[in-house]
Design a protein around this motif. Structure first.
Motif, short mmCIF file in Angstrom:
data_model
loop_
_atom_site.label_atom_id
_atom_site.label_comp_id
_atom_site.label_asym_id
_atom_site.label_seq_id
_atom_site.Cartn_x
_atom_site.Cartn_y
_atom_site.Cartn_z
N VAL A 187 0.09 -11.60 51.42
CA VAL A 187 -0.47 -11.49 50.06
C VAL A 187 0.63 -11.16 49.06
O VAL A 187 0.73 -11.80 47.99
CB VAL A 187 -1.57 -10.40 50.02
CG1 VAL A 187 -2.04 -10.17 48.59
CG2 VAL A 187 -2.75 -10.79 50.90
N VAL A 188 1.46 -10.17 49.39
CA VAL A 188 2.53 -9.74 48.47
C VAL A 188 3.48 -10.88 48.18
O VAL A 188 3.83 -11.15 47.02
CB VAL A 188 3.30 -8.54 49.05
CG1 VAL A 188 4.62 -8.33 48.33
CG2 VAL A 188 2.46 -7.28 48.95
N ASN A 189 3.93 -11.58 49.22
CA ASN A 189 4.93 -12.61 49.01
C ASN A 189 4.38 -13.86 48.38
O ASN A 189 5.06 -14.51 47.59
CB ASN A 189 5.63 -12.92 50.34
CG ASN A 189 6.57 -11.80 50.73
OD1 ASN A 189 7.69 -11.73 50.27
ND2 ASN A 189 6.09 -10.88 51.56
N ALA A 190 3.14 -14.21 48.72
CA ALA A 190 2.52 -15.35 48.05
C ALA A 190 2.43 -15.07 46.56
O ALA A 190 2.70 -15.94 45.72
CB ALA A 190 1.14 -15.62 48.62
N ALA A 191 2.07 -13.82 46.23
CA ALA A 191 1.94 -13.44 44.81
C ALA A 191 3.30 -13.19 44.17
O ALA A 191 3.61 -13.73 43.10
CB ALA A 191 1.07 -12.19 44.70
N GLN A 192 4.13 -12.39 44.85
CA GLN A 192 5.38 -11.94 44.23
C GLN A 192 6.43 -13.04 44.09
O GLN A 192 6.89 -13.34 42.99
CB GLN A 192 5.97 -10.79 45.06
CG GLN A 192 7.20 -10.14 44.42
CD GLN A 192 7.81 -9.11 45.34
OE1 GLN A 192 8.30 -9.44 46.41
NE2 GLN A 192 7.80 -7.86 44.93
N LEU A 193 6.79 -13.65 45.22
CA LEU A 193 7.87 -14.62 45.17
C LEU A 193 7.49 -15.88 44.41
O LEU A 193 8.26 -16.40 43.61
CB LEU A 193 8.33 -14.95 46.59
CG LEU A 193 9.01 -13.79 47.33
CD1 LEU A 193 9.24 -14.16 48.79
CD2 LEU A 193 10.33 -13.41 46.67
N ALA A 194 6.27 -16.39 44.67
CA ALA A 194 5.84 -17.60 43.97
C ALA A 194 5.64 -17.34 42.48
O ALA A 194 6.06 -18.13 41.64
CB ALA A 194 4.56 -18.14 44.59
N SER A 195 5.00 -16.20 42.15
CA SER A 195 4.75 -15.91 40.74
C SER A 195 6.05 -15.60 40.00
O SER A 195 6.18 -15.89 38.81
CB SER A 195 3.76 -14.74 40.58
OG SER A 195 4.26 -13.55 41.13
N TYR A 196 7.04 -15.03 40.71
CA TYR A 196 8.35 -14.79 40.07
C TYR A 196 9.00 -16.12 39.71
O TYR A 196 9.44 -16.32 38.57
CB TYR A 196 9.28 -13.99 40.98
CG TYR A 196 10.67 -13.86 40.41
CD1 TYR A 196 10.95 -12.92 39.42
CD2 TYR A 196 11.71 -14.69 40.83
CE1 TYR A 196 12.22 -12.81 38.86
CE2 TYR A 196 12.98 -14.59 40.29
CZ TYR A 196 13.23 -13.65 39.31
OH TYR A 196 14.49 -13.55 38.76
N HIS A 216 15.00 -12.50 33.74
CA HIS A 216 14.72 -12.00 35.10
C HIS A 216 13.79 -10.78 35.04
O HIS A 216 12.87 -10.65 35.86
CB HIS A 216 16.03 -11.62 35.81
CG HIS A 216 17.02 -12.73 35.87
ND1 HIS A 216 18.37 -12.51 36.05
CD2 HIS A 216 16.87 -14.08 35.74
CE1 HIS A 216 19.01 -13.67 36.05
NE2 HIS A 216 18.12 -14.63 35.85
N PHE A 217 14.03 -9.90 34.07
CA PHE A 217 13.21 -8.69 33.90
C PHE A 217 11.77 -9.07 33.57
O PHE A 217 10.82 -8.55 34.18
CB PHE A 217 13.81 -7.82 32.80
CG PHE A 217 13.00 -6.59 32.49
CD1 PHE A 217 13.16 -5.43 33.22
CD2 PHE A 217 12.05 -6.60 31.47
CE1 PHE A 217 12.41 -4.29 32.94
CE2 PHE A 217 11.30 -5.48 31.17
CZ PHE A 217 11.49 -4.32 31.91
N SER A 218 11.60 -9.96 32.61
CA SER A 218 10.25 -10.35 32.18
C SER A 218 9.48 -11.04 33.30
O SER A 218 8.31 -10.73 33.54
CB SER A 218 10.34 -11.28 30.97
OG SER A 218 11.02 -10.65 29.90
N ALA A 219 10.14 -11.94 34.01
CA ALA A 219 9.49 -12.64 35.13
C ALA A 219 9.14 -11.66 36.24
O ALA A 219 8.07 -11.78 36.88
CB ALA A 219 10.41 -13.74 35.66
#
Length: 308
Positions: A187-196, A216-219
């Motif tokens: 869940v974290v990586n699907a959300a975090q890495l993809a959304s970043y 980078h900060f905003s993303a």
């Protein structure tokens, strides 16, 4: 022509460098956010079962920890946090970066959003399995200070924790909660890495941002918010299973589903999102710092090794 086609992709750092930078970025971020991780874990365990909540807010938790355990108390479990990043984050970001680049088109076209999510899930699950022993040690070390002295486990550092857990409870206990840990990581990586990646791409496409630290900060902040909302219910299951004791030969919880049922029944449905603020306060800055450190190390490596 074949030579021209083969040289169309820019030079990239070796795979071992990607893994190394991923771990170092996570470890650097952990040094700054370990106190927030401690507060997050304490808040998630507060009010467990039918007990009254020990902490009213994250601020109350932080003040109580400082008062009762001292300044050094807010860095309890730092060694476990660093080992977690050296294992979990190294594997996670390393695999993600390699897969991301392998699915990028020869003309530089990035993979689709769905493919980014799938890559994130695979990277997260792999990293979670490798990092579960350090995660178990971290949860227990950060939770110790909330217990009466006679009930504390008293691990002196992460290696002492790993050795004692193996000796006292069996080596398989090091992977206790592995399934919810891997589920949380998916869940974290699907959300975090993809959304970043998606957020960064959208910000750059807007024309208002350049590929710099502000972007980078905003993303990262957008990515951290999405990740917090999506992963909190799974995270509280992971935390409670990894901290549970075996009483008279019986564990407190049989599985993750029982944790969810007990939390909802005894503490209310929205307790699954208990501590949203300290969770984001920890995850947001950690996401920001990890990606900033990673981007800067990649830029320096490119400048001094790939472009020279």
């Amino acid at each position: 022509m074949a030579s021209a086609a083969g040289s169309s992709k820019p030079k990239t750092s070796p795979k071992y460098i990607k893994f190394l930078f991923g771990g170092l970025a996570g470890m650097g971020a952990t040094v700054f956010v370990q106190p927030l991780d401690l507060v997050k874990n304490r808040m998630q365990l507060s009010g467990q079962g039918s007990k009254a909540r020990e902490y009213k807010t994250s601020g109350h938790a932080l003040i109580s920890i400082l008062k009762n355990e001292g300044v050094s108390g807010i860095y309890t479990g730092l060694s476990a946090g660093l080992l977690r990043q050296a294992t979990y984050t190294t594997t996670r970001l390393g695999i993600y970066t390699v897969l991301f680049e392998s699915t990028t088109g020869s003309d530089g076209t990035p993979p689709s959003f769905l493919l980014k999510a799938l890559i994130g899930m695979a990277a997260g699950a792999s990293g979670a399995f490798v990092g579960t022993p350090a995660e178990v040690a971290l949860i227990r070390m950060t939770a110790d200070g909330r217990l009466p002295p006679e009930q504390r486990r008293g691990y002196s550092n992460v290696f002492n924790a790993l050795v004692r857990i193996s000796r006292e409870e069996g080596i398989t206990t090091l992977w206790r909660g592995c399934i919810p840990t891997m589920a949380r990581a998916v869940v974290v990586n699907a959300a975090q890495l993809a959304s970043y990646s998606q957020s960064k791409q959208a910000l750059l496409d807007s024309g208002y941002f350049r590929d710099d630290i502000l972007c980078h900060f905003s993303a990262s902040m957008i990515s951290g918010l999405v990740t917090t909302a999506a992963s909190m219910p799974v995270d509280i299951v992971k935390t409670r299973i990894q901290n549970m004791r075996t009483i008279d030969g019986k564990p407190e919880y049989k599985n993750g589903l029982e944790v969810l049922v007990k939390v909802i029944r005894n503490e209310g449905f929205f307790s699954l999102w208990k501590g949203f603020t300290p969770y984001y306060a920890r995850l947001g800055p950690h996401t920001v710092l990890t990606f900033i450190f990673l981007e800067q190390m990649n830029k320096l490596y490119k400048r001094y090794f790939l472009d020279s």
